[in-house]
Scaffold this motif. Structure first.
Motif, short mmCIF file in Angstrom:
data_model
loop_
_atom_site.label_atom_id
_atom_site.label_comp_id
_atom_site.label_asym_id
_atom_site.label_seq_id
_atom_site.Cartn_x
_atom_site.Cartn_y
_atom_site.Cartn_z
N GLY A 94 0.68 -1.31 0.07
CA GLY A 94 0.03 -0.26 0.04
C GLY A 94 1.07 1.35 0.05
O GLY A 94 2.05 1.20 -0.32
N ASN A 95 0.27 2.40 0.45
CA ASN A 95 1.03 3.48 0.39
C ASN A 95 0.75 3.99 1.87
O ASN A 95 -0.29 4.39 2.22
N VAL A 96 2.04 4.17 2.32
CA VAL A 96 2.19 4.32 3.81
C VAL A 96 2.58 5.86 3.85
O VAL A 96 3.62 6.36 3.38
N ILE A 97 1.65 6.62 4.48
CA ILE A 97 1.78 7.98 4.84
C ILE A 97 2.18 8.12 6.39
O ILE A 97 1.29 7.80 7.33
N GLU B 60 7.31 8.35 3.19
CA GLU B 60 6.34 7.41 2.57
C GLU B 60 7.08 5.98 2.51
O GLU B 60 8.25 5.86 2.71
N GLU C 188 6.01 1.36 1.73
CA GLU C 188 5.06 0.52 1.22
C GLU C 188 4.56 -0.68 2.05
O GLU C 188 3.70 -0.94 2.03
N ARG D 257 -4.29 0.66 -1.10
CA ARG D 257 -4.87 1.70 -0.22
C ARG D 257 -3.75 2.33 0.56
O ARG D 257 -2.75 2.02 0.63
N SER D 258 -4.13 3.32 1.55
CA SER D 258 -3.30 4.08 2.15
C SER D 258 -3.47 3.78 3.76
O SER D 258 -4.45 3.56 4.13
N LEU E 286 -2.28 5.06 7.49
CA LEU E 286 -1.75 6.39 8.28
C LEU E 286 -1.82 6.13 9.65
O LEU E 286 -2.55 5.30 10.32
N VAL F 8 -6.25 2.55 7.78
CA VAL F 8 -6.34 2.04 6.50
C VAL F 8 -7.49 2.90 5.79
O VAL F 8 -8.71 2.79 6.09
N ASP G 17 -5.71 8.18 -1.33
CA ASP G 17 -4.74 8.87 -0.76
C ASP G 17 -5.15 10.39 -0.34
O ASP G 17 -5.40 11.03 -1.66
N THR H 46 -3.20 13.21 -2.14
CA THR H 46 -2.94 13.34 -3.94
C THR H 46 -4.29 13.11 -4.88
O THR H 46 -4.57 13.72 -5.82
#
Length: 575
Positions: A39-42, A50, A52, A86-87, A89, A544, A548, A551
């Protein structure tokens, strides 16, 4: 203040690289209990913004890095969750809410959608039909500015109680305003509280009256307290077992609603010692579903001075309960003309608001908090309320020493004179604000303040950020729904329900808005070494999202959904 945050987080990270493992041995790194990957780790971490994948062990973050790096920590016993793009956070931190009030609000009438007084009467009539005579009918969430069309005969925007009393002759009824700073009572509730035409207005409150001097049922600020006490007395007549069952139901409902919205930590703005005792027992038994940072409220200064040392708890019950704050209110709400202003209201020039405590009393509370090492949270909405609060803070800091890291807070800070904005940074005071309030209140704020004051002073997030103040975001639930997504959207767009934007020049950037819901609130609660970022050593409180927030198209922010919420690495909510 931002340097303090950075330094604290840096100490946690010192010596750790993105996929490091402090428990590594000659046989290699210990496997993870849980891995979230793909995923997209913020991270909200300045060292590694960032990634993964994230590995969790024993309830804490063990590693953050690429999918390949974290894969080295996967064993046959590791639970692996594919984020599928998915993101991920840090769990959201509700910076200002009322925890038991959130549970309670789901056990009474929800009047937030009422667009007429008739709709309120209809809701009460249904509740009366389902309850025995003598039972109190309670509700919350109505706002006179939502009545469309406005009532033909109204007093401060609300009609007399006649229609309400007609459908509830044998039930006392108390309906709390959306702000919590006013209530509407029927005839029987007024009688239970001994409020009639001869009852004088209490200090800090107004019994709204009709042309003949009779109470209409609308009670502003302190005037609602006699009816609230009457309702509370009825509740206190329950047995201890019944009260405990009700308390547990409040906790269950509040926690479920918070977790459903991705909230893993909750700054509760006011609980009495008796309920803190109950929360303490739950924390010790491992039965608090989310982390609570509780402020003591509703106790006298004498009791605070005597009992605060016995209730100071930091990270109690495996970091699920902290009590290190005291809450006071210096004024009321803008919607009920209770916020304390420097100049009179534009739409009610006979008043500048309703102060709720004397400066002397607040100063005494501040001295007590300082002596016992407690934070002080002060509800201040009007520009004068904020100025007087900052003046008290400044005087107490000078007397007790400025070197201590106090992080005292102004709760709401909705209307600020430009001269007071730099004082937040200068005094090290946190602006605990609620993004969603600006767009919820926006349609009628210019009525209260006038266009010029509203533009210059209302919900001035950009001005505070530019002055390097720390903002901790929230919703003031149950005043607003506990939705970080809605509050983030409001913080970024300031878009109201009618599509117009409420002075958008005061908007936050997306990263700033996320920061205010994670790092900013972690700092406000002295927990920046535990939560607010995704980094090795931090508690695995995670959320989760299906997109994002940094963006995606701005208009799509409001449609973000929480797919999963984890507290200490344990999945507490899954969509």
């Amino acid at each position: 203040m931002k340097l303090l945050i950075f330094t604290a987080v840096l100490l946690v990270l010192l010596g750790c690289d993105s996929a490091s493992n402090d428990d590594a041995s000659v046989t290699g790194p210990l496997p993870a209990d849980l891995v979230l990957t793909g995923g997209n780790v913020i991270t909200m971490d300045a060292q590694q913004s960032e990634a993964e994948a994230v590995a969790v062990r024993n309830g804490r973050i063990a590693a953050v890095g690429t999918a390949a790096e974290v894969a080295a920590l996967i064993s046959d016993a590791t639970v692996v969750i594919d984020l599928e793009g998915r993101s991920l956070l840090p769990g959201f931190i509700e910076g200002h809410g009322h925890f038991l009030g959130l549970g309670d609000a789901q056990m009474i009438l929800d009047l937030r959608s009422a667009t007429s007084f008739e709709a309120i009467v209809d809701a009460v009539e249904l509740a009366v039909a389902e309850s025995e005579p003598g039972i109190w009918i309670l509700g919350r969430g109505w706002h006179q500015e939502r009545f469309d069309p406005a009532p033909e005969e109204a007093y401060d925007g609300v009609p007399r109680h006649d229609a309400l009393s007609a459908v509830s002759p044998e039930h006392p009824v108390l309906l709390t305003h959306a702000s919590g700073h006013a209530s509407f009572a029927n005839a029987l509730a007024l009688a239970e509280a001994a409020i009639d035409r001869d009852t004088p207005d209490p200090e800090g409150g107004t019994i709204v009256r009709d042309r003949e001097g009779e109470p209409t049922g609308f009670l502003r600020q302190a005037a609602q307290m006699p009816v609230r006490r009457a309702a509370a007395a009825a509740r206190e007549s329950m047995s201890e077992a019944e009260q405990q069952a009700r308390f547990l139901r409040q906790v269950e409902l509040a926690s479920a609603e918070a977790l459903r919205h991705g909230v893993t930590s909750f700054h509760d703005q006011g609980t009495r010692f008796a309920d803190i005792e109950r929360l303490k027992r739950l924390a010790e038994a491992g039965e608090l579903p989310i982390r609570l940072h509780v402020a003591v409220r509703g106790e006298s200064n004498a009791d605070l001075d005597r009992r605060l040392p016995d209730y100071r708890m930091i990270g109690h019950g495996d970091n699920f309960l902290t009590v290190r704050s005291v809450k006071r209110a210096i004024d009321g709400a803008l919607g009920t003309h209770g916020a304390w202003l420097l100049e009179p209201y534009s739409d009610k020039p006979d008043t500048s608001g309703l102060p709720q405590t004397s400066i002397e009393h607040l100063r005494e509370t501040a001295d007590i908090a300082a002596r016992h090492g407690f934070q002080l949270h002060v509800h201040a909405i009007g520009d004068r309320g904020n100025r007087e609060t900052l003046d008290v803070f400044e005087a107490v800091f000078a007397e007790h020493g400025t070197e201590e890291d106090r992080r005292w807070r102004v709760e709401h800070a909705q209307n600020l004179h430009p001269d007071d904005i730099p004082r937040f940074m200068d005094l090290g005071v946190v602006a605990s604000m609620q993004g969603i309030h600006a767009t919820s209140d926006g349609p009628w704020v210019p009525q209260r303040l006038g266009e010029a004051r509203a533009r210059e002073r209302a919900y001035v997030w950009r001005s505070l950020l530019d002055a390097d103040a720390i903002i901790c975001n929230g919703t003031d639930v149950p005043v607003e729904p506990i939705s970080p997504i809605a509050s983030l959207h409001a913080s970024v767009t300031r878009e109201m329900a009618n599509g117009e934007r409420f002075f958008p020049e005061q908007s936050m950037g997306r990263l700033e808005a996320l920061w205010s819901y994670t790092v900013g609130c972690a700092f406000a609660g002295f927990t920046e070494d535990l939560v607010g970022t995704i980094a090795p050593g931090m508690l695995a409180d995670l959320v989760v999202l299906d997109g994002d927030p940094l963006t995606m198209p701005e208009d799509a922010l409001r449609d973000l959904e929480v797919h999963m919420t984890l507290v200490g690495g344990e999945i507490r909510y899954r969509r």
